[in-house]
Motif scaffolding. Structure first.
Motif, PDB file in Angstrom:
ATOM      1  N   SER A  81      83.301  -6.963  68.151  1.00 55.28           N
ATOM      2  CA  SER A  81      82.241  -6.973  69.167  1.00 55.28           C
ATOM      3  C   SER A  81      80.872  -6.656  68.588  1.00 55.28           C
ATOM      4  O   SER A  81      80.134  -5.841  69.121  1.00 55.28           O
ATOM      5  N   SER A  82      80.551  -7.338  67.510  1.00 55.50           N
ATOM      6  CA  SER A  82      79.231  -7.171  66.930  1.00 55.50           C
ATOM      7  C   SER A  82      78.192  -7.822  67.835  1.00 55.50           C
ATOM      8  O   SER A  82      78.393  -8.938  68.298  1.00 55.50           O
ATOM      9  N   PRO A  83      77.085  -7.162  68.079  1.00 52.64           N
ATOM     10  CA  PRO A  83      76.040  -7.774  68.896  1.00 52.64           C
ATOM     11  C   PRO A  83      75.234  -8.815  68.132  1.00 52.64           C
ATOM     12  O   PRO A  83      74.387  -9.470  68.687  1.00 52.64           O
ATOM     13  N   LEU A  84      75.519  -9.006  66.840  1.00 49.79           N
ATOM     14  CA  LEU A  84      74.716  -9.884  65.993  1.00 49.79           C
ATOM     15  C   LEU A  84      75.451 -11.185  65.713  1.00 49.79           C
ATOM     16  O   LEU A  84      75.733 -11.510  64.572  1.00 49.79           O
ATOM     17  N   LYS A  85      75.738 -11.963  66.728  1.00 47.76           N
ATOM     18  CA  LYS A  85      76.530 -13.173  66.550  1.00 47.76           C
ATOM     19  C   LYS A  85      75.761 -14.263  65.802  1.00 47.76           C
ATOM     20  O   LYS A  85      76.351 -15.148  65.236  1.00 47.76           O
ATOM     21  N   GLU A  86      74.448 -14.209  65.801  1.00 52.48           N
ATOM     22  CA  GLU A  86      73.665 -15.215  65.113  1.00 52.48           C
ATOM     23  C   GLU A  86      73.291 -14.796  63.689  1.00 52.48           C
ATOM     24  O   GLU A  86      72.544 -15.486  63.016  1.00 52.48           O
ATOM     25  N   GLU A  87      73.811 -13.661  63.248  1.00 47.72           N
ATOM     26  CA  GLU A  87      73.481 -13.122  61.934  1.00 47.72           C
ATOM     27  C   GLU A  87      73.962 -14.069  60.834  1.00 47.72           C
ATOM     28  O   GLU A  87      75.094 -14.495  60.834  1.00 47.72           O
ATOM     29  N   ARG A  88      73.081 -14.391  59.889  1.00 43.82           N
ATOM     30  CA  ARG A  88      73.447 -15.220  58.741  1.00 43.82           C
ATOM     31  C   ARG A  88      73.021 -14.527  57.463  1.00 43.82           C
ATOM     32  O   ARG A  88      71.953 -14.774  56.919  1.00 43.82           O
ATOM     33  N   GLY A  89      73.828 -13.613  56.984  1.00 44.72           N
ATOM     34  CA  GLY A  89      73.522 -12.902  55.753  1.00 44.72           C
ATOM     35  C   GLY A  89      74.050 -13.662  54.556  1.00 44.72           C
ATOM     36  O   GLY A  89      74.444 -14.819  54.646  1.00 44.72           O
ATOM     37  N   LEU A  90      74.070 -13.022  53.407  1.00 44.39           N
ATOM     38  CA  LEU A  90      74.612 -13.639  52.210  1.00 44.39           C
ATOM     39  C   LEU A  90      76.126 -13.568  52.179  1.00 44.39           C
ATOM     40  O   LEU A  90      76.750 -14.121  51.311  1.00 44.39           O
ATOM     41  N   GLY A  91      76.719 -12.874  53.100  1.00 47.51           N
ATOM     42  CA  GLY A  91      78.160 -12.778  53.143  1.00 47.51           C
ATOM     43  C   GLY A  91      78.606 -11.339  53.240  1.00 47.51           C
ATOM     44  O   GLY A  91      77.901 -10.491  53.767  1.00 47.51           O
ATOM     45  N   MET A  92      79.784 -11.092  52.705  1.00 48.77           N
ATOM     46  CA  MET A  92      80.406  -9.793  52.898  1.00 48.77           C
ATOM     47  C   MET A  92      79.638  -8.660  52.246  1.00 48.77           C
ATOM     48  O   MET A  92      79.574  -7.569  52.777  1.00 48.77           O
ATOM     49  N   GLY A  93      79.065  -8.905  51.092  1.00 46.21           N
ATOM     50  CA  GLY A  93      78.384  -7.840  50.383  1.00 46.21           C
ATOM     51  C   GLY A  93      77.101  -7.383  51.041  1.00 46.21           C
ATOM     52  O   GLY A  93      76.766  -6.208  51.026  1.00 46.21           O
ATOM     53  N   ALA A  95      76.111  -8.283  54.369  1.00 45.63           N
ATOM     54  CA  ALA A  95      76.139  -8.245  55.834  1.00 45.63           C
ATOM     55  C   ALA A  95      76.066  -6.811  56.338  1.00 45.63           C
ATOM     56  O   ALA A  95      75.430  -6.549  57.365  1.00 45.63           O
ATOM     57  N   LEU A  96      76.670  -5.888  55.620  1.00 41.74           N
ATOM     58  CA  LEU A  96      76.630  -4.487  56.032  1.00 41.74           C
ATOM     59  C   LEU A  96      75.204  -3.948  56.006  1.00 41.74           C
ATOM     60  O   LEU A  96      74.804  -3.215  56.901  1.00 41.74           O
ATOM     61  N   GLU A  97      74.427  -4.340  54.990  1.00 37.70           N
ATOM     62  CA  GLU A  97      73.035  -3.902  54.923  1.00 37.70           C
ATOM     63  C   GLU A  97      72.266  -4.373  56.149  1.00 37.70           C
ATOM     64  O   GLU A  97      71.486  -3.627  56.741  1.00 37.70           O
ATOM     65  N   THR A  98      72.477  -5.616  56.538  1.00 38.47           N
ATOM     66  CA  THR A  98      71.768  -6.174  57.681  1.00 38.47           C
ATOM     67  C   THR A  98      72.201  -5.504  58.972  1.00 38.47           C
ATOM     68  O   THR A  98      71.366  -5.133  59.804  1.00 38.47           O
ATOM     69  N   LEU A  99      73.506  -5.351  59.148  1.00 38.70           N
ATOM     70  CA  LEU A  99      74.015  -4.732  60.364  1.00 38.70           C
ATOM     71  C   LEU A  99      73.521  -3.300  60.518  1.00 38.70           C
ATOM     72  O   LEU A  99      73.081  -2.886  61.590  1.00 38.70           O
ATOM     73  N   CYS A 100      73.571  -2.533  59.435  1.00 37.59           N
ATOM     74  CA  CYS A 100      73.139  -1.133  59.500  1.00 37.59           C
ATOM     75  C   CYS A 100      71.637  -1.030  59.730  1.00 37.59           C
ATOM     76  O   CYS A 100      71.174  -0.170  60.486  1.00 37.59           O
TER      77      CYS A 100
END
Length: 159
Positions: A81-93, A95-100
């Protein structure tokens, strides 16, 4: 006045981007120094370490970076249930930086620990999936057409 604001903006940018740049330089610097020092041992060893670092390592690192683009990581984030469904980061490494960063900016500091725990689970599962590439590096490289001596040494280096 413009010169002062540009200098201030540059300093702010360096403070934010500096740790990331340092991490990238350290990551690739270790591989570069390893390759340079192994080059003094011999050509076969240099070939094996180069193949190991740049084929196996790049493949698994690329898998972690592109996991998001394939949608699997996106599904996992949406499942949690992430509120960031449109998030397009570089991937797994990253994505946490962006979410936090977005959770902190939105004042939802309680989500920082939740995101960290979820990322541990996801990255641990991905590590288990990628483990056979390191364990069976020698047979995989031989199937890809790498010479037997180079593949054997590359497998020993990765083990």
């Amino acid at each position: 006045m413009d010169g002062d604001s540009e200098t201030l903006e540059t300093l702010k940018l360096c403070r934010v981007a500096g740790p990331l740049a340092l991490q990238v330089m350290c990551h690739f610097g270790i591989e570069l120094l390893t390759t340079v020092f192994v080059g003094y041992i011999g050509n076969l060893e240099l070939s094996a370490v180069s193949v190991s670092l740049f084929i196996i390592g790049t493949f698994t690192f690329g898998f972690l970076r592109r996991f998001d683009a394939n949608g699997v990581y996106r599904l996992v984030l949406e499942y949690f249930s992430s509120p960031l469904k449109e998030e397009r980061g570089l991937g797994m490494g990253s994505a946490l930086e962006t979410l936090c960063g977005q959770a902190y900016g939105a004042g939802q500091v309680h989500l920082l620990g939740v995101y960290l725990q979820r990322s541990w689970i996801i990255l641990s599962m991905t590590g288990v999936i990628l483990l056979p590439f390191y364990i069976f590096a020698t047979p995989i490289l031989k199937v890809c057409g790498v010479e037997d001596g180079v593949a054997d040494l590359a497998g020993q280096f990765r083990a």
